[in-house]
Design a protein around this motif. Structure first.
Motif, PDB file in Angstrom:
ATOM      1  N   GLU A 173       6.014   6.667   7.639  1.00 36.50           N
ATOM      2  CA  GLU A 173       6.199   5.231   7.426  1.00 36.50           C
ATOM      3  C   GLU A 173       7.471   4.960   6.621  1.00 36.50           C
ATOM      4  N   VAL A 174       7.743   5.808   5.639  1.00 39.58           N
ATOM      5  CA  VAL A 174       8.976   5.661   4.861  1.00 39.58           C
ATOM      6  C   VAL A 174      10.179   5.856   5.778  1.00 39.58           C
ATOM      7  N   LEU A 175      10.141   6.902   6.596  1.00 43.59           N
ATOM      8  CA  LEU A 175      11.233   7.187   7.529  1.00 43.59           C
ATOM      9  C   LEU A 175      11.453   6.014   8.473  1.00 43.59           C
ATOM     10  N   GLN A 176      10.374   5.477   9.019  1.00 47.62           N
ATOM     11  CA  GLN A 176      10.481   4.353   9.947  1.00 47.62           C
ATOM     12  C   GLN A 176      11.059   3.118   9.245  1.00 47.62           C
ATOM     13  N   SER A 177      10.647   2.865   8.016  1.00 50.81           N
ATOM     14  CA  SER A 177      11.137   1.698   7.276  1.00 50.81           C
ATOM     15  C   SER A 177      12.601   1.830   6.893  1.00 50.81           C
ATOM     16  N   LEU A 178      13.029   3.036   6.543  1.00 48.46           N
ATOM     17  CA  LEU A 178      14.432   3.233   6.177  1.00 48.46           C
ATOM     18  C   LEU A 178      15.330   3.085   7.398  1.00 48.46           C
ATOM     19  N   GLY A 179      14.794   3.487   8.546  1.00 51.33           N
ATOM     20  CA  GLY A 179      15.471   3.251   9.805  1.00 51.33           C
ATOM     21  C   GLY A 179      16.874   3.795   9.926  1.00 51.33           C
ATOM     22  N   ASP A 180      17.171   4.905   9.301  1.00 49.24           N
ATOM     23  CA  ASP A 180      18.489   5.489   9.566  1.00 49.24           C
ATOM     24  C   ASP A 180      18.342   6.929  10.025  1.00 49.24           C
ATOM     25  N   GLN A 237      -3.891  11.035   3.343  1.00 51.10           N
ATOM     26  CA  GLN A 237      -4.124  10.018   4.361  1.00 51.10           C
ATOM     27  C   GLN A 237      -3.988  10.731   5.699  1.00 51.10           C
ATOM     28  N   GLY A 238      -5.107  11.110   6.259  1.00 52.71           N
ATOM     29  CA  GLY A 238      -5.066  11.938   7.466  1.00 52.71           C
ATOM     30  C   GLY A 238      -4.549  13.316   7.108  1.00 52.71           C
ATOM     31  N   ARG A 239      -3.556  13.783   7.843  1.00 53.63           N
ATOM     32  CA  ARG A 239      -2.981  15.105   7.585  1.00 53.63           C
ATOM     33  C   ARG A 239      -1.809  15.061   6.630  1.00 53.63           C
ATOM     34  N   ALA A 290       0.066  10.016   1.336  1.00 51.73           N
ATOM     35  CA  ALA A 290       0.630   8.669   1.234  1.00 51.73           C
ATOM     36  C   ALA A 290       1.067   8.505  -0.220  1.00 51.73           C
ATOM     37  N   TYR A 291       2.252   7.980  -0.418  1.00 49.05           N
ATOM     38  CA  TYR A 291       2.866   7.897  -1.740  1.00 49.05           C
ATOM     39  C   TYR A 291       2.957   6.452  -2.216  1.00 49.05           C
ATOM     40  N   ALA A 292       2.786   6.277  -3.538  1.00 55.07           N
ATOM     41  CA  ALA A 292       2.930   4.969  -4.180  1.00 55.07           C
ATOM     42  C   ALA A 292       3.599   5.185  -5.533  1.00 55.07           C
ATOM     43  N   PRO A 293       4.351   4.200  -6.028  1.00 49.53           N
ATOM     44  CA  PRO A 293       4.989   4.339  -7.342  1.00 49.53           C
ATOM     45  C   PRO A 293       3.949   4.291  -8.457  1.00 49.53           C
ATOM     46  N   VAL A 294       4.214   4.995  -9.555  1.00 53.35           N
ATOM     47  CA  VAL A 294       3.290   4.982 -10.692  1.00 53.35           C
ATOM     48  C   VAL A 294       3.385   3.680 -11.469  1.00 53.35           C
ATOM     49  N   ALA A 295       4.497   2.962 -11.318  1.00 49.62           N
ATOM     50  CA  ALA A 295       4.696   1.708 -12.055  1.00 49.62           C
ATOM     51  C   ALA A 295       5.729   0.867 -11.328  1.00 49.62           C
ATOM     52  N   ASP A 296       5.796  -0.400 -11.712  1.00 49.60           N
ATOM     53  CA  ASP A 296       6.853  -1.260 -11.175  1.00 49.60           C
ATOM     54  C   ASP A 296       8.176  -0.884 -11.845  1.00 49.60           C
ATOM     55  N   ALA A 297       9.233  -1.574 -11.472  1.00 48.37           N
ATOM     56  CA  ALA A 297      10.569  -1.238 -11.989  1.00 48.37           C
ATOM     57  C   ALA A 297      10.622  -1.309 -13.510  1.00 48.37           C
ATOM     58  N   HIS A 298      10.000  -2.328 -14.102  1.00 46.14           N
ATOM     59  CA  HIS A 298      10.017  -2.466 -15.569  1.00 46.14           C
ATOM     60  C   HIS A 298       9.228  -1.338 -16.234  1.00 46.14           C
ATOM     61  N   GLY A 299       8.122  -0.974 -15.636  1.00 45.51           N
ATOM     62  CA  GLY A 299       7.313   0.121 -16.178  1.00 45.51           C
ATOM     63  C   GLY A 299       8.055   1.446 -16.137  1.00 45.51           C
ATOM     64  N   LEU A 300       8.810   1.671 -15.061  1.00 42.98           N
ATOM     65  CA  LEU A 300       9.577   2.918 -14.964  1.00 42.98           C
ATOM     66  C   LEU A 300      10.718   2.943 -15.979  1.00 42.98           C
ATOM     67  N   THR A 301      11.333   1.796 -16.218  1.00 40.78           N
ATOM     68  CA  THR A 301      12.390   1.733 -17.237  1.00 40.78           C
ATOM     69  C   THR A 301      11.802   2.040 -18.611  1.00 40.78           C
ATOM     70  N   ALA A 302      10.662   1.433 -18.914  1.00 38.33           N
ATOM     71  CA  ALA A 302       9.996   1.697 -20.198  1.00 38.33           C
ATOM     72  C   ALA A 302       9.634   3.177 -20.321  1.00 38.33           C
ATOM     73  N   GLN A 351       0.838  -1.197   0.000  1.00 39.71           N
ATOM     74  CA  GLN A 351       0.000   0.000   0.000  1.00 39.71           C
ATOM     75  C   GLN A 351       0.873   1.248   0.000  1.00 39.71           C
ATOM     76  N   ALA A 352       0.238   2.375  -0.273  1.00 38.65           N
ATOM     77  CA  ALA A 352       0.932   3.662  -0.249  1.00 38.65           C
ATOM     78  C   ALA A 352       1.439   3.934   1.170  1.00 38.65           C
ATOM     79  N   LEU A 353       2.558   4.644   1.255  1.00 37.00           N
ATOM     80  CA  LEU A 353       3.173   4.942   2.552  1.00 37.00           C
ATOM     81  C   LEU A 353       3.267   6.443   2.769  1.00 37.00           C
ATOM     82  N   THR A 354       3.095   6.842   4.016  1.00 39.20           N
ATOM     83  CA  THR A 354       3.271   8.243   4.401  1.00 39.20           C
ATOM     84  C   THR A 354       4.764   8.498   4.623  1.00 39.20           C
ATOM     85  N   PRO A 355       5.172   9.766   4.657  1.00 38.31           N
ATOM     86  CA  PRO A 355       6.577  10.059   4.937  1.00 38.31           C
ATOM     87  C   PRO A 355       7.056   9.445   6.255  1.00 38.31           C
TER      88      PRO A 355
END
Length: 127
Positions: free
Chosen positions: A35-42, A67-69, A72-84, A29-33
């Motif tokens: 959630e991204v920060l927590q997942s990157l964990g640095d 998403q609330g205040r 939430a971000y999601a990629p527009v395509a998978d890796a192959h779609g972005l390469t194309a 699912q889409a992630l908020t900043p």
């Protein structure tokens, strides 16, 4: 998932964007900043993550929705779609599409050329 640089080191250019994109592409699912920060964990700041996500959205790499205040971000395509997509952008940057496509096909290894011909043979004409 701390894949960042060692303390005191800087990431190479584009590395953080690549890490964020890989994280978002692996998320169901889409992630908020936050959630991204927590997942990157640095040692990134929240504002750095928001800036990176906003720039990636402006480049057309991500979609976002409230998403609330926060967004939430999601990629527009998978890796192959972005390469194309990048390939298409490069093609569109040259005024002589025929010359670019001709050179592209001429420079393909025989196996890739055969695959491209197979793929094109299965597409309906759109003229």
């Amino acid at each position: 998932m701390n894949t960042g640089p060692a303390p005191g080191e800087r990431r190479p250019g584009g590395a953080l964007e690549a890490e964020v994109l890989a994280l978002l592409q692996s998320s169901p699912q889409a992630l908020t900043p936050g959630e991204v920060l927590q997942s990157l964990g640095d040692d990134l700041s929240y504002s750095t993550v928001v800036t990176v996500l906003s720039r990636m959205f402006d480049k057309g790499l991500l979609t976002r929705g409230k998403q609330g205040r926060a967004y939430a971000y999601a990629p527009v395509a998978d890796a192959h779609g972005l390469t194309a997509r990048r390939m298409r952008q490069v093609l569109e940057s040259d005024s002589d599409r025929e010359a670019v496509l001709t050179r592209f096909v001429e420079d393909l290894p025989a196996r890739d050329e055969q695959l491209l011909r197979q793929l094109l043979g299965g597409l309906p004409d759109q003229e």
